[in-house]
Motif scaffolding. Structure first.
Motif, PDB file in Angstrom:
ATOM      1  N   VAL A  65      60.040  75.681  13.354  1.00 36.56           N
ATOM      2  CA  VAL A  65      60.506  74.440  13.960  1.00 36.56           C
ATOM      3  C   VAL A  65      59.791  73.261  13.308  1.00 36.56           C
ATOM      4  CG1 VAL A  65      60.616  73.103  16.104  1.00 36.56           C
ATOM      5  CG2 VAL A  65      61.085  75.543  16.137  1.00 36.56           C
ATOM      6  N   VAL A  66      60.568  72.314  12.800  1.00 33.23           N
ATOM      7  CA  VAL A  66      60.029  71.120  12.148  1.00 33.23           C
ATOM      8  C   VAL A  66      59.996  69.963  13.139  1.00 33.23           C
ATOM      9  CG1 VAL A  66      60.377  69.461  10.292  1.00 33.23           C
ATOM     10  CG2 VAL A  66      60.860  71.862   9.905  1.00 33.23           C
ATOM     11  N   CYS A  67      61.069  69.800  13.892  1.00 38.07           N
ATOM     12  CA  CYS A  67      61.162  68.748  14.911  1.00 38.07           C
ATOM     13  C   CYS A  67      60.994  69.410  16.272  1.00 38.07           C
ATOM     14  CB  CYS A  67      62.512  68.034  14.825  1.00 38.07           C
ATOM     15  SG  CYS A  67      62.747  66.771  16.095  1.00 38.07           S
ATOM     16  N   ARG A  68      59.797  69.280  16.839  1.00 36.98           N
ATOM     17  CA  ARG A  68      59.520  69.927  18.120  1.00 36.98           C
ATOM     18  C   ARG A  68      60.313  69.301  19.266  1.00 36.98           C
ATOM     19  NH1 ARG A  68      53.165  69.513  17.719  1.00 36.98           N
ATOM     20  NH2 ARG A  68      53.071  69.981  15.512  1.00 36.98           N
ATOM     21  N   CYS A  69      60.520  68.013  19.211  1.00 34.72           N
ATOM     22  CA  CYS A  69      61.233  67.316  20.297  1.00 34.72           C
ATOM     23  C   CYS A  69      62.659  67.834  20.455  1.00 34.72           C
ATOM     24  CB  CYS A  69      61.268  65.817  20.046  1.00 34.72           C
ATOM     25  SG  CYS A  69      59.651  65.039  19.947  1.00 34.72           S
ATOM     26  N   GLU A  70      63.362  68.021  19.347  1.00 34.10           N
ATOM     27  CA  GLU A  70      64.769  68.446  19.374  1.00 34.10           C
ATOM     28  C   GLU A  70      64.946  69.907  18.942  1.00 34.10           C
ATOM     29  OE1 GLU A  70      67.333  66.660  20.558  1.00 34.10           O
ATOM     30  OE2 GLU A  70      65.924  65.075  21.079  1.00 34.10           O
ATOM     31  N   GLU A  71      63.815  70.591  18.680  1.00 35.48           N
ATOM     32  CA  GLU A  71      63.813  72.009  18.301  1.00 35.48           C
ATOM     33  C   GLU A  71      64.707  72.298  17.089  1.00 35.48           C
ATOM     34  OE1 GLU A  71      64.568  74.390  21.762  1.00 35.48           O
ATOM     35  OE2 GLU A  71      62.847  73.550  22.819  1.00 35.48           O
ATOM     36  N   VAL A  72      64.521  71.500  16.041  1.00 33.90           N
ATOM     37  CA  VAL A  72      65.277  71.678  14.796  1.00 33.90           C
ATOM     38  C   VAL A  72      64.400  72.447  13.816  1.00 33.90           C
ATOM     39  CG1 VAL A  72      66.435  70.496  12.894  1.00 33.90           C
ATOM     40  CG2 VAL A  72      66.520  69.532  15.193  1.00 33.90           C
ATOM     41  N   THR A 118      70.687  73.568   5.932  1.00 34.11           N
ATOM     42  CA  THR A 118      72.143  73.642   6.108  1.00 34.11           C
ATOM     43  C   THR A 118      72.750  72.243   6.076  1.00 34.11           C
ATOM     44  OG1 THR A 118      71.929  75.666   7.406  1.00 34.11           O
ATOM     45  CG2 THR A 118      73.997  74.439   7.621  1.00 34.11           C
ATOM     46  N   ALA A 119      72.088  71.286   6.715  1.00 33.05           N
ATOM     47  CA  ALA A 119      72.571  69.892   6.680  1.00 33.05           C
ATOM     48  C   ALA A 119      72.584  69.366   5.255  1.00 33.05           C
ATOM     49  CB  ALA A 119      71.691  69.011   7.570  1.00 33.05           C
ATOM     50  N   ILE A 120      71.580  69.729   4.464  1.00 30.91           N
ATOM     51  CA  ILE A 120      71.532  69.301   3.061  1.00 30.91           C
ATOM     52  C   ILE A 120      72.692  69.941   2.286  1.00 30.91           C
ATOM     53  CG2 ILE A 120      70.173  69.386   0.929  1.00 30.91           C
ATOM     54  CD1 ILE A 120      67.643  69.255   2.748  1.00 30.91           C
ATOM     55  N   ARG A 146      70.127  65.846  14.941  1.00 32.30           N
ATOM     56  CA  ARG A 146      69.343  65.153  15.971  1.00 32.30           C
ATOM     57  C   ARG A 146      67.847  65.192  15.667  1.00 32.30           C
ATOM     58  NH1 ARG A 146      70.942  62.953  20.281  1.00 32.30           N
ATOM     59  NH2 ARG A 146      69.013  63.373  21.388  1.00 32.30           N
ATOM     60  N   CYS A 147      67.457  65.674  14.530  1.00 30.44           N
ATOM     61  CA  CYS A 147      66.056  65.697  14.130  1.00 30.44           C
ATOM     62  C   CYS A 147      65.516  64.257  14.109  1.00 30.44           C
ATOM     63  CB  CYS A 147      65.936  66.324  12.744  1.00 30.44           C
ATOM     64  SG  CYS A 147      64.269  66.456  12.141  1.00 30.44           S
ATOM     65  N   GLY A 148      64.413  64.017  14.796  1.00 36.04           N
ATOM     66  CA  GLY A 148      63.824  62.680  14.826  1.00 36.04           C
ATOM     67  C   GLY A 148      64.333  61.803  15.950  1.00 36.04           C
ATOM     68  N   MET A 149      65.172  62.342  16.824  1.00 36.30           N
ATOM     69  CA  MET A 149      65.738  61.535  17.902  1.00 36.30           C
ATOM     70  C   MET A 149      65.059  61.797  19.249  1.00 36.30           C
ATOM     71  SD  MET A 149      69.743  61.652  16.927  1.00 36.30           S
ATOM     72  CE  MET A 149      70.277  60.161  17.725  1.00 36.30           C
ATOM     73  N   GLY A 150      64.011  62.578  19.248  1.00 40.39           N
ATOM     74  CA  GLY A 150      63.314  62.905  20.490  1.00 40.39           C
ATOM     75  C   GLY A 150      62.305  61.843  20.872  1.00 40.39           C
TER      76      GLY A 150
END
Length: 109
Positions: free
Chosen positions: A6-13, A20-22, A37-41
């Motif tokens: 998990v890279v983004c703990r807030c949004e669990e991304v 995959t997004a890349i 939604r990575c970074g939106m937490g």
């Protein structure tokens, strides 16, 4: 690192979702933010910005200085549509969940 890290703990991304997004064409942090939604937490990308930029760098070969950080936006407050339309009665808000009140009216029931 494992793809499920998990890279983004807030949004669990996790890493796999970012890669995959890349693959789907994301080239910037904001692109990844829109897709995953990575970074939106609550931390607003303070924790995940650097690791995501490194993943973009590793996957695409772009230099880190070419990968712009996320566009920061100022916090906003709730505004009723009536206030935007110029209706005087919508200008004063007692609560986000309550209705507009005129000056001097009590919201207690």
């Amino acid at each position: 690192m494992d793809k499920s890290t998990v890279v983004c703990r807030c949004e669990e991304v996790n890493i796999d979702e970012i890669e995959t997004a890349i693959k789907f064409g994301a080239e910037t942090f904001d692109d990844i933010k829109r897709i995953t939604r990575c970074g939106m937490g609550p931390c607003q990308s303070k924790v995940c910005l650097t690791p995501v930029r490194k993943i973009i760098h590793n996957y695409t070969g772009k230099q880190l200085n070419e990968i712009r950080p996320s566009r920061m936006r100022i916090p906003l407050k709730v505004v009723r549509m009536g206030a935007l339309a110029g209706k005087k009665e919508s200008a004063q808000i007692a609560s986000v969940f309550g209705e507009s009140v005129e000056e001097g009216e009590s919201t207690d029931e």
